[in-house]
Design a protein around this motif. Structure first.
Motif, PDB file in Angstrom:
ATOM      1  N   VAL A   1      37.836  46.387  55.962  1.00  0.00           N
ATOM      2  CA  VAL A   1      36.546  45.615  56.055  1.00  0.00           C
ATOM      3  C   VAL A   1      35.244  46.354  56.692  1.00  0.00           C
ATOM      4  O   VAL A   1      35.417  46.918  57.576  1.00  0.00           O
ATOM      5  CB  VAL A   1      36.694  44.254  56.796  1.00  0.00           C
ATOM      6  N   PRO A   2      34.268  46.395  55.938  1.00  0.00           N
ATOM      7  CA  PRO A   2      33.089  47.142  56.537  1.00  0.00           C
ATOM      8  C   PRO A   2      32.791  46.566  58.002  1.00  0.00           C
ATOM      9  O   PRO A   2      32.712  45.310  58.048  1.00  0.00           O
ATOM     10  CB  PRO A   2      31.834  46.730  55.667  1.00  0.00           C
TER      11      PRO A   2
ATOM     12  N   THR B   1      34.703  50.968  59.074  1.00  0.00           N
ATOM     13  CA  THR B   1      35.626  49.944  58.738  1.00  0.00           C
ATOM     14  C   THR B   1      36.515  49.236  59.802  1.00  0.00           C
ATOM     15  O   THR B   1      36.766  49.947  61.022  1.00  0.00           O
ATOM     16  CB  THR B   1      36.466  50.421  57.355  1.00  0.00           C
TER      17      THR B   1
ATOM     18  N   ARG C   1      36.044  37.585  48.655  1.00  0.00           N
ATOM     19  CA  ARG C   1      36.507  38.818  48.541  1.00  0.00           C
ATOM     20  C   ARG C   1      34.949  39.814  48.380  1.00  0.00           C
ATOM     21  O   ARG C   1      34.498  40.580  48.929  1.00  0.00           O
ATOM     22  CB  ARG C   1      37.293  39.467  47.371  1.00  0.00           C
ATOM     23  N   ALA C   2      33.965  39.160  47.617  1.00  0.00           N
ATOM     24  CA  ALA C   2      32.932  39.729  47.152  1.00  0.00           C
ATOM     25  C   ALA C   2      31.735  39.645  48.505  1.00  0.00           C
ATOM     26  O   ALA C   2      31.160  40.686  48.577  1.00  0.00           O
ATOM     27  CB  ALA C   2      32.109  38.917  46.087  1.00  0.00           C
ATOM     28  N   GLU C   3      32.027  38.656  49.061  1.00  0.00           N
ATOM     29  CA  GLU C   3      31.107  38.511  50.505  1.00  0.00           C
ATOM     30  C   GLU C   3      31.907  39.491  51.439  1.00  0.00           C
ATOM     31  O   GLU C   3      31.097  40.301  52.398  1.00  0.00           O
ATOM     32  CB  GLU C   3      30.966  37.236  50.880  1.00  0.00           C
TER      33      GLU C   3
ATOM     34  N   GLN D   1      33.743  42.107  51.123  1.00  0.00           N
ATOM     35  CA  GLN D   1      34.048  43.360  50.854  1.00  0.00           C
ATOM     36  C   GLN D   1      35.128  44.364  51.357  1.00  0.00           C
ATOM     37  O   GLN D   1      34.977  45.423  51.393  1.00  0.00           O
ATOM     38  CB  GLN D   1      32.700  44.256  51.056  1.00  0.00           C
TER      39      GLN D   1
ATOM     40  N   GLY E   1      39.106  45.961  51.481  1.00  0.00           N
ATOM     41  CA  GLY E   1      39.705  46.786  50.425  1.00  0.00           C
ATOM     42  C   GLY E   1      41.057  46.231  49.951  1.00  0.00           C
ATOM     43  O   GLY E   1      41.422  46.041  48.504  1.00  0.00           O
TER      44      GLY E   1
END
Length: 416
Positions: free
Chosen positions: A280-281, A314, A337-339, A341, A343
């Motif tokens: 995750v960022p 990350t 998932r889109a928000e 981001q 893996g």
């Protein structure tokens, strides 16, 4: 003379013979000169039967009508016990939640008690009448019957005890007290004579099934001394033991316990699932982005571990949820998932949480290290760890449940 609340669960009132046995327990206390209120559950299996009927009628039933239906089981038990007591020459009458009244919030099916006016009960107790109270139920702000959730009769009993300023609340169940761990897993488990409110709260919330968690919370807040004992003991047996009571466990303030062990018990919960979000960022607010939607979905998150990558770009977040919420939690995260981001989204349900509990841990160092070393010596890998002042919880593979519990039980000198 004492003022007592006696609570009997479903197995204790499963049929008329057992209700007569309950009545003998009650009569013993009345004959001893005590003021007695009794709280009863529905007869064993009756609540499940009523729940099934609701679901069969409609999968999307009105929660208020659900409460009206499932609360009827306790009404039957209370009425039958009052009749049996009257037949024995004991002055008794039944009370429903709204007659007392037990006021709750509006969360039908899982309501919380907000207030109980104990004046009516106290008036009857002082003239020698036994009050037989239907547990599990109260009255909501919209003047409808509300139920307290499964196991809610324990909560009813403690709340009634607090309202009438009882000297003690006796919880009669199918076991003879609180043990250092599940005797079915560890035959050497010992029954505890006393346990503090805080320790019992941890034991109940971490897997011990003796008492409902909310009942222990109420007992701790209001200082209600609570005694767990078996309803299958002979009602005429001598009352001997701790505080002149029969075999059982007294749940009380820590100050009442003279000899306090470092570790009091080992609890375990199999209702656990592990979820990991990887890559995750790493940015401010990422944890809120992960756990906010889970909170909105009323999914309780417990153990949380976060690892940041060497370059700080990350992070991996691992946490646990109740196994019953696992599929919903995975869907909530996948939908986000889109928000987020992330893996990779991973999960596992073959895990168990094992906990070491004891107020003595506050003043003793090395308890955690001892736990980790003991599990490592048995080749048990720890997936996650969480701690508080009086407990250490580890998440491990469920295949090692019995080995872990037995190892820790012996390690801390709890074997009888």
């Amino acid at each position: 003379m004492a003022r007592l609340v006696m609570k009997f669960g479903g197995t204790s009132v499963a049929n008329l013979d057992r209700i007569r046995n309950v009545a003998r327990h009650v009569k013993r206390e009345v004959d001893a000169g005590n003021q007695v209120a009794v709280v009863v559950s529905a007869m064993a299996g009756k609540t499940n039967e009523l729940v099934d009927l609701c679901r069969e009628a409609s999968r999307l039933h009105d929660a208020r009508e659900y409460d009206a239906i499932v609360s009827s089981g306790e009404q039957v038990s209370a009425g039958l016990l009052a009749i049996v007591l009257q037949d024995m020459g004991v002055d008794a009458r039944s009370w429903l939640g709204w007659q007392i009244a037990v006021h709750t919030d509006s969360a039908h099916g899982a309501a919380r008690i907000t207030e109980i006016d104990g004046d009516k009960l106290i008036e009857r107790l002082e003239i020698g009448q036994v009050a037989v109270v239907a547990g599990f139920q109260g009255i909501s702000p919209d003047n409808r019957i509300a139920t307290l959730g499964r196991g809610g009769s324990d909560t009813s009993a403690v709340a009634v005890a607090a309202a009438i300023k009882a000297d003690r609340c006796d919880i009669y169940t199918d076991v003879d007290g609180v043990y250092t761990t599940d005797p079915r897993i560890v035959p050497k488990a010992r029954r505890l004579d006393r346990i503090s409110f805080e320790e019992m709260l941890e034991m109940a919330s971490l897997g011990a099934k003796v008492l409902q968690v909310r009942s222990v919370e109420l007992a701790m807040v209001h200082g209600v001394r609570t005694f767990v004992r078996s309803s299958f003991d002979d009602p005429d047996a001598p009352q001997v033991g701790v505080d002149n009571l029969p075999p059982g466990t007294l749940i009380c303030d820590e100050d009442e316990i003279v000899e306090q062990q470092v570790v009091t018990g080992i609890a375990f919960s199999k209702d656990e699932a592990q979820i990991s979000i990887r890559n995750v960022p790493d940015r401010p607010g990422v944890a809120a982005t992960v756990f906010g939607p889970l909170s909105d979905a009323n999914i309780n998150v417990d153990m949380i571990v976060q690892n940041i990558s060497p370059d700080g770009s990350t992070t991996d977040i691992t946490f646990t949820v109740p196994q019953t919420d696992y599929d919903r939690a995975m869907k909530v995260l996948e939908d986000g998932r889109a928000e987020l981001q992330f893996g990779v989204l991973e999960g596992a349900t073959d895990v168990v949480k094992v906990s070491v509990i004891g107020v003595g841990m506050r003043s003793h160092a090395g308890v955690a290290a001892q736990c980790f070393r003991g599990l490592a010596d048995k080749g048990i890998n720890i997936r996650a760890i969480t701690t508080s002042e009086i407990k250490i919880s580890v998440l491990i593979d469920s295949a090692y449940t019995e080995l872990a519990v037995r190892t820790l039980h012996s390690l801390y000198g709890l074997d009888g």
